[in-house]
Design a protein around this motif. Sequence first.
Motif, PDB file in Angstrom:
ATOM      1  N   MET A 103     -58.401  52.166 -12.902  1.00  0.00           N
ATOM      2  CA  MET A 103     -59.222  52.636 -14.092  1.00  0.00           C
ATOM      3  C   MET A 103     -60.790  52.618 -13.931  1.00  0.00           C
ATOM      4  O   MET A 103     -61.294  51.949 -13.236  1.00  0.00           O
ATOM      5  CB  MET A 103     -58.873  51.446 -15.290  1.00  0.00           C
ATOM      6  CG  MET A 103     -57.518  51.330 -15.739  1.00  0.00           C
ATOM      7  SD  MET A 103     -57.007  53.128 -16.637  1.00  0.00           S
ATOM      8  CE  MET A 103     -58.153  52.657 -17.931  1.00  0.00           C
ATOM      9  N   LYS A 104     -61.431  53.250 -14.636  1.00  0.00           N
ATOM     10  CA  LYS A 104     -62.879  53.459 -14.716  1.00  0.00           C
ATOM     11  C   LYS A 104     -63.469  52.968 -16.062  1.00  0.00           C
ATOM     12  O   LYS A 104     -62.721  53.288 -17.157  1.00  0.00           O
ATOM     13  CB  LYS A 104     -63.408  54.948 -14.205  1.00  0.00           C
ATOM     14  CG  LYS A 104     -62.999  55.416 -12.958  1.00  0.00           C
ATOM     15  CD  LYS A 104     -63.472  54.377 -11.828  1.00  0.00           C
ATOM     16  CE  LYS A 104     -62.976  54.687 -10.351  1.00  0.00           C
ATOM     17  NZ  LYS A 104     -63.368  56.082 -10.143  1.00  0.00           N
ATOM     18  N   SER A 105     -64.776  52.746 -16.212  1.00  0.00           N
ATOM     19  CA  SER A 105     -65.143  52.429 -17.356  1.00  0.00           C
ATOM     20  C   SER A 105     -65.134  53.676 -18.561  1.00  0.00           C
ATOM     21  O   SER A 105     -65.204  54.835 -18.253  1.00  0.00           O
ATOM     22  CB  SER A 105     -66.940  52.102 -17.096  1.00  0.00           C
ATOM     23  OG  SER A 105     -67.034  50.959 -16.600  1.00  0.00           O
ATOM     24  N   ASN A 106     -65.120  52.850 -19.881  1.00  0.00           N
ATOM     25  CA  ASN A 106     -64.982  54.288 -21.166  1.00  0.00           C
ATOM     26  C   ASN A 106     -63.758  55.021 -20.953  1.00  0.00           C
ATOM     27  O   ASN A 106     -64.046  56.159 -21.383  1.00  0.00           O
ATOM     28  CB  ASN A 106     -66.263  54.996 -21.171  1.00  0.00           C
ATOM     29  CG  ASN A 106     -67.640  53.773 -20.904  1.00  0.00           C
ATOM     30  OD1 ASN A 106     -67.664  53.008 -21.549  1.00  0.00           O
ATOM     31  ND2 ASN A 106     -68.439  54.263 -20.113  1.00  0.00           N
ATOM     32  N   VAL A 107     -62.795  54.469 -20.318  1.00  0.00           N
ATOM     33  CA  VAL A 107     -61.612  55.190 -20.381  1.00  0.00           C
ATOM     34  C   VAL A 107     -60.612  54.406 -20.925  1.00  0.00           C
ATOM     35  O   VAL A 107     -60.207  53.529 -20.864  1.00  0.00           O
ATOM     36  CB  VAL A 107     -61.245  55.857 -18.874  1.00  0.00           C
ATOM     37  CG1 VAL A 107     -59.949  56.470 -18.845  1.00  0.00           C
ATOM     38  CG2 VAL A 107     -62.243  56.554 -18.235  1.00  0.00           C
ATOM     39  N   ASN A 108     -60.021  55.394 -22.157  1.00  0.00           N
ATOM     40  CA  ASN A 108     -58.482  54.883 -22.441  1.00  0.00           C
ATOM     41  C   ASN A 108     -57.560  55.598 -21.975  1.00  0.00           C
ATOM     42  O   ASN A 108     -57.434  56.884 -22.323  1.00  0.00           O
ATOM     43  CB  ASN A 108     -58.550  54.941 -24.036  1.00  0.00           C
ATOM     44  CG  ASN A 108     -57.326  54.748 -24.807  1.00  0.00           C
ATOM     45  OD1 ASN A 108     -56.510  53.939 -24.140  1.00  0.00           O
ATOM     46  ND2 ASN A 108     -56.996  55.166 -26.024  1.00  0.00           N
ATOM     47  N   LEU A 109     -56.632  55.001 -21.476  1.00  0.00           N
ATOM     48  CA  LEU A 109     -55.395  55.402 -20.653  1.00  0.00           C
ATOM     49  C   LEU A 109     -54.119  55.523 -21.634  1.00  0.00           C
ATOM     50  O   LEU A 109     -53.669  54.412 -21.879  1.00  0.00           O
ATOM     51  CB  LEU A 109     -54.774  54.993 -19.486  1.00  0.00           C
ATOM     52  CG  LEU A 109     -53.668  55.702 -18.472  1.00  0.00           C
ATOM     53  CD1 LEU A 109     -54.245  57.021 -18.090  1.00  0.00           C
ATOM     54  CD2 LEU A 109     -53.371  54.866 -17.413  1.00  0.00           C
ATOM     55  N   TYR A 110     -53.922  56.864 -22.308  1.00  0.00           N
ATOM     56  CA  TYR A 110     -53.209  56.559 -23.612  1.00  0.00           C
ATOM     57  C   TYR A 110     -51.786  57.320 -23.080  1.00  0.00           C
ATOM     58  O   TYR A 110     -51.490  58.358 -22.642  1.00  0.00           O
ATOM     59  CB  TYR A 110     -53.670  57.629 -24.677  1.00  0.00           C
ATOM     60  CG  TYR A 110     -52.671  57.701 -25.625  1.00  0.00           C
ATOM     61  CD1 TYR A 110     -52.776  56.571 -26.753  1.00  0.00           C
ATOM     62  CD2 TYR A 110     -51.903  58.796 -26.084  1.00  0.00           C
ATOM     63  CE1 TYR A 110     -51.836  56.770 -27.859  1.00  0.00           C
ATOM     64  CE2 TYR A 110     -51.068  58.946 -27.202  1.00  0.00           C
ATOM     65  CZ  TYR A 110     -51.043  57.802 -28.138  1.00  0.00           C
ATOM     66  OH  TYR A 110     -50.177  57.859 -29.029  1.00  0.00           O
ATOM     67  N   GLU A 151     -66.283  48.375 -17.653  1.00  0.00           N
ATOM     68  CA  GLU A 151     -66.476  47.862 -19.176  1.00  0.00           C
ATOM     69  C   GLU A 151     -65.705  49.276 -20.155  1.00  0.00           C
ATOM     70  O   GLU A 151     -65.865  49.969 -19.854  1.00  0.00           O
ATOM     71  CB  GLU A 151     -68.029  47.932 -19.354  1.00  0.00           C
ATOM     72  CG  GLU A 151     -68.749  46.801 -18.825  1.00  0.00           C
ATOM     73  CD  GLU A 151     -70.069  46.509 -19.226  1.00  0.00           C
ATOM     74  OE1 GLU A 151     -70.577  47.259 -20.575  1.00  0.00           O
ATOM     75  OE2 GLU A 151     -70.961  45.864 -18.778  1.00  0.00           O
ATOM     76  N   ASN A 152     -65.251  48.698 -21.471  1.00  0.00           N
ATOM     77  CA  ASN A 152     -64.919  49.437 -22.192  1.00  0.00           C
ATOM     78  C   ASN A 152     -63.705  50.426 -21.701  1.00  0.00           C
ATOM     79  O   ASN A 152     -63.609  51.425 -21.475  1.00  0.00           O
ATOM     80  CB  ASN A 152     -65.936  50.440 -22.651  1.00  0.00           C
ATOM     81  CG  ASN A 152     -65.993  50.838 -24.163  1.00  0.00           C
ATOM     82  OD1 ASN A 152     -65.727  49.793 -25.033  1.00  0.00           O
ATOM     83  ND2 ASN A 152     -65.934  52.112 -24.379  1.00  0.00           N
ATOM     84  N   ILE A 153     -62.353  49.716 -21.426  1.00  0.00           N
ATOM     85  CA  ILE A 153     -61.208  50.161 -20.830  1.00  0.00           C
ATOM     86  C   ILE A 153     -60.224  49.860 -21.573  1.00  0.00           C
ATOM     87  O   ILE A 153     -60.170  48.747 -22.315  1.00  0.00           O
ATOM     88  CB  ILE A 153     -61.135  49.868 -19.498  1.00  0.00           C
ATOM     89  CG1 ILE A 153     -60.897  48.276 -19.215  1.00  0.00           C
ATOM     90  CG2 ILE A 153     -62.177  50.531 -18.584  1.00  0.00           C
ATOM     91  CD1 ILE A 153     -60.546  48.022 -17.707  1.00  0.00           C
ATOM     92  N   ALA A 154     -59.226  50.764 -21.736  1.00  0.00           N
ATOM     93  CA  ALA A 154     -58.068  50.535 -22.603  1.00  0.00           C
ATOM     94  C   ALA A 154     -56.753  51.178 -21.763  1.00  0.00           C
ATOM     95  O   ALA A 154     -56.741  52.249 -21.432  1.00  0.00           O
ATOM     96  CB  ALA A 154     -58.090  50.866 -23.882  1.00  0.00           C
ATOM     97  N   ILE A 155     -55.658  50.585 -22.010  1.00  0.00           N
ATOM     98  CA  ILE A 155     -54.177  51.343 -21.821  1.00  0.00           C
ATOM     99  C   ILE A 155     -53.570  51.070 -23.045  1.00  0.00           C
ATOM    100  O   ILE A 155     -53.195  50.019 -23.764  1.00  0.00           O
ATOM    101  CB  ILE A 155     -53.459  50.511 -20.663  1.00  0.00           C
ATOM    102  CG1 ILE A 155     -54.429  50.741 -19.188  1.00  0.00           C
ATOM    103  CG2 ILE A 155     -52.085  51.336 -20.751  1.00  0.00           C
ATOM    104  CD1 ILE A 155     -53.757  50.034 -18.163  1.00  0.00           C
ATOM    105  N   THR A 156     -53.187  52.046 -23.739  1.00  0.00           N
ATOM    106  CA  THR A 156     -52.564  52.309 -25.033  1.00  0.00           C
ATOM    107  C   THR A 156     -51.418  53.129 -25.044  1.00  0.00           C
ATOM    108  O   THR A 156     -51.235  53.974 -24.195  1.00  0.00           O
ATOM    109  CB  THR A 156     -53.701  52.229 -26.113  1.00  0.00           C
ATOM    110  OG1 THR A 156     -54.296  53.846 -25.936  1.00  0.00           O
ATOM    111  CG2 THR A 156     -54.696  51.659 -25.864  1.00  0.00           C
ATOM    112  N   GLY A 157     -50.973  53.068 -26.277  1.00  0.00           N
ATOM    113  CA  GLY A 157     -49.611  54.164 -26.641  1.00  0.00           C
ATOM    114  C   GLY A 157     -48.811  53.400 -26.796  1.00  0.00           C
ATOM    115  O   GLY A 157     -48.330  52.407 -27.153  1.00  0.00           O
ATOM    116  N   HIS A 158     -47.506  54.341 -26.111  1.00  0.00           N
ATOM    117  CA  HIS A 158     -45.904  53.984 -26.641  1.00  0.00           C
ATOM    118  C   HIS A 158     -45.369  54.049 -25.094  1.00  0.00           C
ATOM    119  O   HIS A 158     -43.836  53.964 -25.185  1.00  0.00           O
ATOM    120  CB  HIS A 158     -45.443  54.894 -27.295  1.00  0.00           C
ATOM    121  CG  HIS A 158     -46.401  55.186 -28.728  1.00  0.00           C
ATOM    122  ND1 HIS A 158     -46.418  54.294 -29.499  1.00  0.00           N
ATOM    123  CD2 HIS A 158     -47.204  56.107 -28.874  1.00  0.00           C
ATOM    124  CE1 HIS A 158     -47.162  54.424 -30.732  1.00  0.00           C
ATOM    125  NE2 HIS A 158     -47.846  55.784 -30.131  1.00  0.00           N
ATOM    126  N   GLY A 159     -45.756  54.219 -23.745  1.00  0.00           N
ATOM    127  CA  GLY A 159     -45.008  54.462 -22.835  1.00  0.00           C
ATOM    128  C   GLY A 159     -44.686  53.324 -21.766  1.00  0.00           C
ATOM    129  O   GLY A 159     -44.934  52.086 -22.471  1.00  0.00           O
TER     130      GLY A 159
END
Length: 529
Positions: A103-110, A151-159
């Motif tokens: 992961m890298k900053s400011n990324v949402n892995l959806y 900073e500012n990272i996320a892993i979201t969604g439904h997978g």
Amino acid sequence: MNKRHFYTLLAAATMALFAACGGKKESYPIDKAVYDRLPFEMEEVQLPTFPDYKVSIEEFGAIGDGIALNTKAINDAITHVSEKGGGTVVIPEGLWITGPIEMKSNVNLYTEYNALVYFSGDHSLYPIIETSFEGLDTRRCQSPISAWNCENIAITGHGTFDGNGDTWRAVKKSKMTESQWNKLIRKGGVVEGTTWYPSEGSIKGMKACINFNNPVGIETEEEWNSIRDWLRPVLLNFVKCKRVLIEGCTFKNSPAWCLHPRSCDHITLNKVTVVNPWYSQNGDALDLESCTNAIIANCHFDAGDDAICLKSGKDEDGRRRGEPCKNVIIQNNVVLHGHGGFVVGSEMSGGVQNIFVDNCTFMGTDVGLRFKSCRGRGGLVENIYISNINMINIPAEALIFNLFYSGKSREEVNYDEEGNMAGNLLPVTEETPIFRNIYIDNVTCKGSGRAIFFNGLPEMRIANINLNNVIITDAKEGAVFQEAKDITINNLKIETEDGSPAIRMGGVQNVTINGDNYAQIGKQQAVDL
């Protein structure tokens, strides 16, 4: 129209809709009124935010056919979005084989519905790196999902993210049925005694360990590579990150621990599912280590080891780091299998403070509420507030404080006629763990082994533990309190299956149970409720 083309068009339409609406806004995972009733000071946990910019991993060459290796495509997409100033990387429906994701900053892995990310069983894809495991500085293989100083990272969604842990983990025969065991050994690997290992290198790594799973005496790169299969990584490892969100996804089959945020600030887990086989060695669901300002809410955990566990490093390494796990809200979670439902320790050498646990359900966990440590750890655990816990079918204790964890035997303690300890006590040093100021309210458990067990240190008794409105029925054994002081228990009800004493106490001082005070008890004796 074929299935792949349909989902590609659907993904494009969805992304366009998101862009037209100005991006998806995540709601706060808990009622913010909880901050007003916290018994300690805590700032509101911040969620990450992202620009509307979105890309699909397919734009970078990823193929979700269960054959192609997509490591480069996924990481190229993440790097691209981060360098553009941030946004969302979309993993569409499909079966995506990959090596480590960084992961890298400011990324949402959806992840979209029916997106299955399956980490390759080729262990050479996972470099051996400097890291920490089980609270000690060591080397392990790089995690399938990792982030450092982001900073500012996320892993979201439904997978779903599957760590392919069966290719890494040793398995004890006693934890499998005969048919499962026979199927396992037909896959290959090596059996030594009653344990299956994925390779000779895994056995070599095991034999190099004198402190749980971290090998010693391994010096050269060649030696480290020879035990690669033993260096099982945690599935997700976020280190020194700020404003982190993990939401909606499923994580399963981790090589070691599943989710391991360490030294992170402002981290939220919401509506996350973790599923590990019950036989998975070190298959913890969540180990929140040395983190500050955290929310764990609305999650489901089914683990092979501890479920929701708070840590802060082990022994000298943890004390040197000196980062407590503090300011944590744990609310509205369900735990199925696991060695403990909610756990503190045993690696807590940096301390654990200001924890609020509320409205959680444990079904079939080995232990319900579990506090564990031992001499040598050091660390201060205090200001823990637990309320509204419902449990069923707990094989061991509904509540345990065990300061003789990890095979340490409790020595015999002598008392004089007044109940005072006779003889010399071990000195209190920086290596002495301290557990105090813990408040537990409204706990109901139907079916347990021993109802409650306090097992403190003679030189540093468990202190100021407050239980209120605790009902434990169908227990095989009552409560045992030893080496504890300043204990207040109100509205305690324990029913044992055989009618044996509800409570036995020894080595205690100033214990009040349902209004009756016991100033001092030396040798263990039964007490009626």
